[in-house]
Design an enzyme around this catalytic site. Sequence first.
Site, PDB file in Angstrom:
ATOM      1  N   THR A 182      12.399   5.231  14.977  1.00 32.59           N
ATOM      2  CA  THR A 182      13.287   5.675  16.060  1.00 32.59           C
ATOM      3  C   THR A 182      12.485   5.783  17.318  1.00 32.59           C
ATOM      4  OG1 THR A 182      14.678   7.493  16.933  1.00 32.59           O
ATOM      5  CG2 THR A 182      12.895   7.915  15.249  1.00 32.59           C
ATOM      6  N   ASP A 183      13.317   5.723  18.753  1.00 31.44           N
ATOM      7  CA  ASP A 183      12.523   5.843  19.882  1.00 31.44           C
ATOM      8  C   ASP A 183      12.039   7.607  19.928  1.00 31.44           C
ATOM      9  OD1 ASP A 183      15.170   6.962  20.139  1.00 31.44           O
ATOM     10  OD2 ASP A 183      15.306   6.075  22.154  1.00 31.44           O
ATOM     11  N   GLU A 184      12.669   8.265  19.218  1.00 34.79           N
ATOM     12  CA  GLU A 184      12.416   9.553  19.215  1.00 34.79           C
ATOM     13  C   GLU A 184      11.021   9.905  18.974  1.00 34.79           C
ATOM     14  OE1 GLU A 184      15.345  12.690  18.091  1.00 34.79           O
ATOM     15  OE2 GLU A 184      16.888  11.085  17.758  1.00 34.79           O
ATOM     16  N   TYR A 190      12.414  16.634  12.957  1.00 35.47           N
ATOM     17  CA  TYR A 190      12.985  15.047  12.447  1.00 35.47           C
ATOM     18  C   TYR A 190      12.236  13.996  13.203  1.00 35.47           C
ATOM     19  CZ  TYR A 190      15.641  10.725  13.195  1.00 35.47           C
ATOM     20  OH  TYR A 190      15.744   9.304  13.216  1.00 35.47           O
ATOM     21  N   LYS A 243       9.514  11.325  11.303  1.00 32.95           N
ATOM     22  CA  LYS A 243       9.508   9.831  11.209  1.00 32.95           C
ATOM     23  C   LYS A 243       8.236   9.470  11.704  1.00 32.95           C
ATOM     24  CE  LYS A 243      12.482   7.222  10.940  1.00 32.95           C
ATOM     25  NZ  LYS A 243      13.174   6.796   9.701  1.00 32.95           N
TER      26      LYS A 243
HETATM   27  P1  NAD Z   1      22.311   8.202   8.197  1.00 32.31           P
HETATM   28  O1  NAD Z   1      21.940   9.825   8.043  1.00 32.31           O
HETATM   29  O2  NAD Z   1      23.528   7.819   8.412  1.00 32.31           O
HETATM   30  O3  NAD Z   1      22.082   7.417   6.684  1.00 32.31           O
HETATM   31  C1  NAD Z   1      20.801   7.876   5.534  1.00 32.31           C
HETATM   32  C2  NAD Z   1      21.109   7.300   4.305  1.00 32.31           C
HETATM   33  O4  NAD Z   1      19.829   7.617   3.854  1.00 32.31           O
HETATM   34  C3  NAD Z   1      22.486   7.865   3.670  1.00 32.31           C
HETATM   35  O5  NAD Z   1      23.191   7.138   3.004  1.00 32.31           O
HETATM   36  C4  NAD Z   1      21.593   8.781   2.487  1.00 32.31           C
HETATM   37  O6  NAD Z   1      22.348   9.203   1.430  1.00 32.31           O
HETATM   38  C5  NAD Z   1      20.279   8.229   2.406  1.00 32.31           C
HETATM   39  N1  NAD Z   1      19.283   8.945   1.715  1.00 32.31           N
HETATM   40  C6  NAD Z   1      18.861  10.247   2.371  1.00 32.31           C
HETATM   41  N2  NAD Z   1      17.825  10.530   1.687  1.00 32.31           N
HETATM   42  C7  NAD Z   1      17.654   9.744   0.819  1.00 32.31           C
HETATM   43  C8  NAD Z   1      16.527   9.529  -0.350  1.00 32.31           C
HETATM   44  N3  NAD Z   1      15.728  10.618  -0.536  1.00 32.31           N
HETATM   45  N4  NAD Z   1      16.729   8.737  -1.390  1.00 32.31           N
HETATM   46  C9  NAD Z   1      17.648   7.758  -1.113  1.00 32.31           C
HETATM   47  N5  NAD Z   1      18.452   7.638   0.033  1.00 32.31           N
HETATM   48  C10 NAD Z   1      18.400   8.745   0.915  1.00 32.31           C
HETATM   49  O7  NAD Z   1      21.229   7.530   8.985  1.00 32.31           O
HETATM   50  P2  NAD Z   1      21.155   6.296   9.868  1.00 32.31           P
HETATM   51  O8  NAD Z   1      21.768   6.878  11.168  1.00 32.31           O
HETATM   52  O9  NAD Z   1      22.067   5.397   9.138  1.00 32.31           O
HETATM   53  O10 NAD Z   1      19.751   5.913  10.238  1.00 32.31           O
HETATM   54  C11 NAD Z   1      19.038   5.041   9.403  1.00 32.31           C
HETATM   55  C12 NAD Z   1      17.610   4.965   9.742  1.00 32.31           C
HETATM   56  O11 NAD Z   1      17.671   4.550  11.104  1.00 32.31           O
HETATM   57  C13 NAD Z   1      17.024   6.351   9.570  1.00 32.31           C
HETATM   58  O12 NAD Z   1      15.721   6.054   9.185  1.00 32.31           O
HETATM   59  C14 NAD Z   1      16.938   6.656  11.195  1.00 32.31           C
HETATM   60  O13 NAD Z   1      15.683   7.418  11.502  1.00 32.31           O
HETATM   61  C15 NAD Z   1      16.892   5.320  11.868  1.00 32.31           C
HETATM   62  N6  NAD Z   1      17.358   5.492  13.049  1.00 32.31           N
HETATM   63  C16 NAD Z   1      18.679   5.900  13.434  1.00 32.31           C
HETATM   64  C17 NAD Z   1      19.155   5.699  14.710  1.00 32.31           C
HETATM   65  C18 NAD Z   1      20.592   6.383  15.181  1.00 32.31           C
HETATM   66  O14 NAD Z   1      21.175   6.520  16.243  1.00 32.31           O
HETATM   67  N7  NAD Z   1      21.360   6.764  14.051  1.00 32.31           N
HETATM   68  C19 NAD Z   1      18.591   5.246  15.674  1.00 32.31           C
HETATM   69  C20 NAD Z   1      17.234   4.652  15.632  1.00 32.31           C
HETATM   70  C21 NAD Z   1      16.732   4.971  14.224  1.00 32.31           C
END
Ligand code: NAD
Length: 336
Positions: A123-125, A148, A152
């Site tokens: 993430t950009d964070e 968080y 990451k």
């Molecule tokens: P989300 O919270 O919607 O989904 C996370 C998924 O991971 C869920 O299905 C959860 O059940 C699963 N999970 C959590 N802990 C687990 C474990 N120990 N073992 C197996 N599965 C597990 O998240 P998202 O928004 O889809 O983000 C996905 C990725 O993208 C993350 O790594 C996040 O840091 C990154 N990201 C998200 C955004 C955003 O805007 N949402 C932006 C940039 C990067």
Amino acid sequence: MRIIVTGGAGFIGSNFVRMLLNEHPEHEVTVLDALTYAGNLASLEDLQSIPRFRFVHGDICDAPLVDSLAAKADAIVHFAAESHVDRSISDPGIFVQTNVQGTLTLLEAAKKHKLTRFVHVSTDEVYGSLGPTGLFTEETPIAPNSPYSASKASSDLMARAYHETFGLPVMITRCSNNYGPYQFPEKLIPFFIASLLDGASVPVYGDGLNVRDWLHVEDHCQAISLVLHRGVPGEVYNIGGNNERTNLAITQLLIEKLGRDERAIKYVQDRPGHDRRYAIDASKITRELGWKPKYTFETGIAQTIEWYLANRDWWEPLRSRGLDSKRAAANQVSAK
Ligand code: NAD
């Protein structure tokens, strides 16, 4: 390729798996997901009958399970994470467990079984907060401000180290805020859409002038697919929509689109350590891998609102599961 997608029942992971199966008939996909509060099998319902798709209910920290899956895989695309900043403030331990220990478990298995691709979705964070000008590039120093983003950033460094030390073909992506279908309704855009549809008020942190760079989830997924297929091991790729908006501007847009008025806005006390501005320079992935977003913010938000209107049965049962019901009472909301 036989590809393990961790966190494939979450927001971005489920969109990615759908896109991968639709666009790449040559790939087999195994989703590994623990189905935490954020994971939802209903987000994969339309894919269950595809023979090239398999769902495994399990934890990325479960080393024997991860090892047995990696033994029969070529690549890992790693989304699984605890992803909600507010939750990381109240309960940081699980963020270290999943985001750092879980990533290490996957890297170890990938090394042991000599996987040919490992995409670490970050993430950009991790870059921290920007002033009023400038953009995050891949060379911007890492300076995370929340538990968080710190977890990451730690996993990014571990992924990098596995490339440098063991030659594991790791690529890291760092994307800005996503929005779109299947996003858990505790995050800003779906939470606000659901609240406004229900006639409730929407809580805005501080002065509402925190800036985020918004990207439609399908454009993020296309970028990850390019990195999976053509990315250079050891490289970091920033992904962003060049769509900077204040939280207040997003709120006003949603209010207008859903036929409410400004009286729906409720200003609430700011989140501690709330980063002021994120903005991404995505020129590297554009130049080197030919990535270009398909959606403008206007077309993307219109598609997203339509999807939430048409899929109440997907998000309505989730509202009581998440922080949003508790937070509505506490009057807090986050941008990510
Ligand atoms: P989300 O919270 O919607 O989904 C996370 C998924 O991971 C869920 O299905 C959860 O059940 C699963 N999970 C959590 N802990 C687990 C474990 N120990 N073992 C197996 N599965 C597990 O998240 P998202 O928004 O889809 O983000 C996905 C990725 O993208 C993350 O790594 C996040 O840091 C990154 N990201 C998200 C955004 C955003 O805007 N949402 C932006 C940039 C990067």
